[in-house]
Design an enzyme around this catalytic site. Structure first.
Site, PDB file in Angstrom:
ATOM      1  N   ASP A  19       0.862  -1.174   0.000  1.00  0.00           N
ATOM      2  CA  ASP A  19       0.000   0.000   0.000  1.00  0.00           C
ATOM      3  C   ASP A  19       0.903   1.230   0.000  1.00  0.00           C
ATOM      4  O   ASP A  19       1.742   1.395   0.888  1.00  0.00           O
ATOM      5  CB  ASP A  19      -0.876  -0.018   1.257  1.00  0.00           C
ATOM      6  CG  ASP A  19      -2.226   0.633   1.019  1.00  0.00           C
ATOM      7  OD1 ASP A  19      -2.248   1.680   0.357  1.00  0.00           O
ATOM      8  OD2 ASP A  19      -3.229   0.107   1.521  1.00  0.00           O
ATOM      9  N   ASP A  43      -2.827   4.850  -2.441  1.00  0.00           N
ATOM     10  CA  ASP A  43      -3.842   5.497  -1.614  1.00  0.00           C
ATOM     11  C   ASP A  43      -4.223   6.868  -2.202  1.00  0.00           C
ATOM     12  O   ASP A  43      -3.348   7.628  -2.617  1.00  0.00           O
ATOM     13  CB  ASP A  43      -3.246   5.681  -0.210  1.00  0.00           C
ATOM     14  CG  ASP A  43      -4.283   6.041   0.837  1.00  0.00           C
ATOM     15  OD1 ASP A  43      -5.245   5.283   1.007  1.00  0.00           O
ATOM     16  OD2 ASP A  43      -4.117   7.081   1.509  1.00  0.00           O
ATOM     17  N   GLU A 101      -6.408   4.257  -5.834  1.00  0.00           N
ATOM     18  CA  GLU A 101      -7.718   4.513  -5.241  1.00  0.00           C
ATOM     19  C   GLU A 101      -8.171   5.902  -5.691  1.00  0.00           C
ATOM     20  O   GLU A 101      -7.490   6.885  -5.442  1.00  0.00           O
ATOM     21  CB  GLU A 101      -7.598   4.465  -3.715  1.00  0.00           C
ATOM     22  CG  GLU A 101      -8.925   4.682  -3.000  1.00  0.00           C
ATOM     23  CD  GLU A 101      -8.754   5.180  -1.569  1.00  0.00           C
ATOM     24  OE1 GLU A 101      -9.642   4.926  -0.752  1.00  0.00           O
ATOM     25  OE2 GLU A 101      -7.737   5.841  -1.274  1.00  0.00           O
ATOM     26  N   HIS A 133     -11.304  -2.033   3.489  1.00  0.00           N
ATOM     27  CA  HIS A 133     -11.217  -1.682   4.911  1.00  0.00           C
ATOM     28  C   HIS A 133     -11.926  -0.366   5.236  1.00  0.00           C
ATOM     29  O   HIS A 133     -11.950   0.046   6.391  1.00  0.00           O
ATOM     30  CB  HIS A 133      -9.749  -1.595   5.309  1.00  0.00           C
ATOM     31  CG  HIS A 133      -9.026  -0.489   4.571  1.00  0.00           C
ATOM     32  ND1 HIS A 133      -8.877  -0.490   3.196  1.00  0.00           N
ATOM     33  CD2 HIS A 133      -8.457   0.652   5.004  1.00  0.00           C
ATOM     34  CE1 HIS A 133      -8.247   0.599   2.829  1.00  0.00           C
ATOM     35  NE2 HIS A 133      -7.973   1.319   3.907  1.00  0.00           N
ATOM     36  N   ASP A 134     -12.433   0.320   4.221  1.00  0.00           N
ATOM     37  CA  ASP A 134     -13.150   1.587   4.451  1.00  0.00           C
ATOM     38  C   ASP A 134     -14.658   1.438   4.279  1.00  0.00           C
ATOM     39  O   ASP A 134     -15.399   2.371   4.602  1.00  0.00           O
ATOM     40  CB  ASP A 134     -12.692   2.653   3.438  1.00  0.00           C
ATOM     41  CG  ASP A 134     -11.244   3.085   3.632  1.00  0.00           C
ATOM     42  OD1 ASP A 134     -10.736   3.010   4.765  1.00  0.00           O
ATOM     43  OD2 ASP A 134     -10.629   3.498   2.630  1.00  0.00           O
TER      44      ASP A 134
HETATM   45  O1  TEU Z   1      -9.160   6.395   1.977  1.00  0.00           O
HETATM   46  C1  TEU Z   1      -9.528   7.455   1.172  1.00  0.00           C
HETATM   47  C2  TEU Z   1     -10.736   8.152   1.480  1.00  0.00           C
HETATM   48  O2  TEU Z   1     -11.114   9.037   0.748  1.00  0.00           O
HETATM   49  C3  TEU Z   1     -11.455   7.864   2.739  1.00  0.00           C
HETATM   50  O3  TEU Z   1     -11.768   9.095   3.285  1.00  0.00           O
HETATM   51  C4  TEU Z   1     -12.670   7.107   2.506  1.00  0.00           C
HETATM   52  O4  TEU Z   1     -13.501   7.837   1.670  1.00  0.00           O
HETATM   53  C5  TEU Z   1     -13.375   6.946   3.805  1.00  0.00           C
HETATM   54  O5  TEU Z   1     -12.519   6.274   4.633  1.00  0.00           O
HETATM   55  C6  TEU Z   1     -14.641   6.155   3.683  1.00  0.00           C
HETATM   56  O6  TEU Z   1     -15.331   6.265   4.900  1.00  0.00           O
HETATM   57  C7  TEU Z   1      -7.818   6.079   2.031  1.00  0.00           C
HETATM   58  C8  TEU Z   1      -7.614   4.838   2.862  1.00  0.00           C
HETATM   59  O7  TEU Z   1      -8.188   3.751   2.213  1.00  0.00           O
HETATM   60  C9  TEU Z   1      -8.156   5.086   4.226  1.00  0.00           C
HETATM   61  O8  TEU Z   1      -8.110   3.948   5.038  1.00  0.00           O
HETATM   62  C10 TEU Z   1      -7.341   6.207   4.829  1.00  0.00           C
HETATM   63  O9  TEU Z   1      -7.883   6.554   6.073  1.00  0.00           O
HETATM   64  C11 TEU Z   1      -7.305   7.440   3.939  1.00  0.00           C
HETATM   65  O10 TEU Z   1      -7.057   7.127   2.586  1.00  0.00           O
HETATM   66  C12 TEU Z   1      -6.198   8.348   4.373  1.00  0.00           C
HETATM   67  O11 TEU Z   1      -4.963   7.770   4.082  1.00  0.00           O
END
Ligand code: TEU
Length: 541
Positions: free
Chosen positions: A98, A200, A242, A316-317
């Site tokens: 990542d 990311d 992403e 994971h989000d």
């Molecule tokens: O997430 C990107 C992001 O835009 C997040 O705000 C996402 O929309 C949100 O978590 C959904 O509820 C990436 C990673 O995947 C995330 O885990 C990180 O927290 C974030 O970037 C910051 O690095």
């Protein structure tokens, strides 16, 4: 088009905190992952996307990196990492790291030095701006704090930017020195034997903040092209960015080989099918299956002749897909798998999805770990909502719900740890767990295993043309894949209600079923009688 390894492989995302603990501290680690490689090999995956394990103060569980070239002691050592790459490789599994290069931790030496001295070499690695009329340079807000994205630095009298938490400071991609430092770091990992990067929030790199833009900056694609040239250009490497801001057209731009940027991106269009457009994170609406179908299909169409889609329901989000779309039913978990794995693109499985793991709810804010959810809770409370009201909203999107430990078995700690798990184990682990599912012929796990194998051995699934079926009823998602004379039909009843229908295309005669989520499909193509959440892939003649 030249065939890449990632066009026939399935990628498995590991959230290292929650996968397998080996030392009893309640937090998953690299040795834990190594001990589960046989499980992953048996599942048949071709690569692991490893969420961050770099040295980090863990303000956002590793998405706040303090040293890109060190492993956080929480997870192990660099020797463990090398062993993971080696042991995975022995089992035919590649490793994808990542890459979080939109921001670093505020504890990264680059930022520490930049803050100490405005003349430091790394000062322009970050985004600094003078106050405007004694205030923040503009109105940008941080999603992870709810307040301004700008923080005042007393020493220099300037503000610095952090679009996520106050511990995640945005990098300045306009700085050539920063870009070179990042490429060097990437090459360090490439030389260690990894096979790809997940980038990311890649659409935020090179942001044009002074026009309030945080995504799709004017130099974004130039930077990605440069990155490609300076790092993985000569390798068969998987890169997936992403990009929450990408529509299918933009997705094609990133992944069109002609542009020499990324292999593919994560495009989130489908996640709007049960959300109020432009609404807050907790504003959901009943799932609009037609909108969902449209979102999936548009990606297929946009990248039919150039570019390559990624395929995923979960990460994971996001909430667990089986909870979001399938009322936690195992048969729905299998349906989701069949719909997704039939499409053209690279499928990604989020750990536990192959077991039908469900979203966990949090009862009180004290048990919530997610930095974003906690910030939103504070805001809701400030606005006068009761704790109960705020928690109800939180439970719609709280990222903890998909981050609970892997459910390996039915014992109290689910085989995840001997200590106290960092996040409570979902109570349903007594039913939903690997021990019960691996080897059971009708498990969710068995469906995933079968789908992964099917992709590996079927050129039609890898590169076959996608075709939508017109005029199918709202609750059905149906499409075909074709390669030469070969034609496959993929059908899913996305609803819990049964349905009888005749598929529009008359020239369909069933040869045989390749996979289905009910013991014996009752269907006779093109006339179908589908049970709740029934799905299948069939070969046509
Ligand atoms: O997430 C990107 C992001 O835009 C997040 O705000 C996402 O929309 C949100 O978590 C959904 O509820 C990436 C990673 O995947 C995330 O885990 C990180 O927290 C974030 O970037 C910051 O690095």
């Amino acid at each position: 088009m030249r065939q890449h390894w990632w066009q026939s492989a399935v990628v498995y995302q590991i959230y290292p905190r929650s996968f397998q603990d080996s030392d009893g501290d309640g937090i998953g680690d690299l040795n834990g992952i190594i001990s589960r490689l046989d499980y992953l090999q048996q599942l048949g995956i071709g690569a692991i996307w490893l969420s961050p394990v770099y040295r980090s103060p863990s303000a956002d569980n590793g998405y706040d990196i303090a040293d890109y070239q060190a492993i956080d002691p929480l997870f192990g050592t660099m020797a463990d990492m090398d062993r993971l790459i080696l042991e995975a490789g022995k089992r035919g599994i590649r490793l994808i790291m990542d890459l979080v290069v939109n921001h670093t931790s505020d504890e990264h030496p680059w930022f520490v030095a930049a803050r100490q001295d405005p003349n430091a070499e790394t000062r322009d690695y970050y985004i600094w701006a003078d106050p405007v009329d004694g205030h923040e340079p503009n109105a940008l807000t941080s999603g992870f704090t709810g307040g301004s994205a700008w923080e005042f630095d007393e020493r220099s009298g300037q503000y610095f930017l952090h679009l996520f938490s106050r511990q995640q400071i945005d990098l300045n991609w306009a700085s050539p020195a920063l870009r070179q430092a990042v490429y060097q770091m990437m090459n360090f990992w490439i030389d260690r034997g990894i096979a790809g990067f997940r980038l990311d929030v890649v659409d935020m790199i090179g942001k044009d903040w002074c026009h309030n833009g945080v995504v799709n900056g004017p130099h974004l694609h130039e930077y990605l092209h440069e990155m490609n040239r300076k790092t993985w250009r000569d390798r068969d490497f998987l890169t997936v960015g992403e990009a929450w801001s990408a529509d299918p057209e933009l997705a094609r731009g990133y992944s069109d080989p002609q542009n020499q940027e990324l292999s593919m991106i994560f495009q989130f269009g489908f996640t709007w099918a049960d959300r109020v457009l432009g609404g807050a994170k907790w504003e959901t609406q009943p799932l609009d299956i037609v909108a969902l179908k449209q979102a999936l299909f548009e990606n297929q169409w946009a990248m039919a002749s150039a570019g390559w889609p990624s395929l995923f329901w979960s990460n994971h989000d996001l909430p667990r897909a089986v909870t979001r779309y399938g009322q936690n039913c195992p048969v729905a978990a299998k349906m989701l798998a069949i719909v997704l794995h039939g499409l053209r693109g690279t499928p990604f499985i989020y750990q536990g999805e192959e077991l039908g793991m469900t979203s966990a709810m949090s009862e009180t804010i004290e048990t919530v770990d997610d930095v974003e959810a906690r910030a939103i809770y504070r805001q809701l409370r400030k606005r006068g909502e009761s704790a109960g009201q705020a928690m109800a909203k939180l439970n719609v999107f709280n990222r903890d719900q998909a981050r609970t430990p892997m459910q390996w078995d039915a014992t109290p700690k689910a085989g995840f740890t001997t200590g106290t798990p960092w996040l409570a184990i979902n109570a349903d682990h007594t039913q939903v767990n690997a021990a019960a599912e691996v080897g059971a012929a009708d498990s969710v796990w068995a469906t995933y295993r079968q789908l992964i194998a099917l992709r590996r051995h079927s050129p039609i699934l890898q590169t076959g043309t996608f075709g939508a079926l017109e005029g199918d009823p709202e609750q059905i998602i149906a499409y075909t894949r074709s390669l030469g004379e070969e034609r496959w039909l993929i059908v899913a009843n996305f609803a819990e209600t049964p349905i009888s229908t005749t598929l529009a295309s008359p020239a369909m005669h069933l040869d045989r079923y390749l996979i289905s989520n009910y013991a014996l499909p009752e269907s006779e193509v093109p006339t179908l009688r589908l049970r709740p959440y029934e799905a299948f892939i069939a070969r046509l003649k």
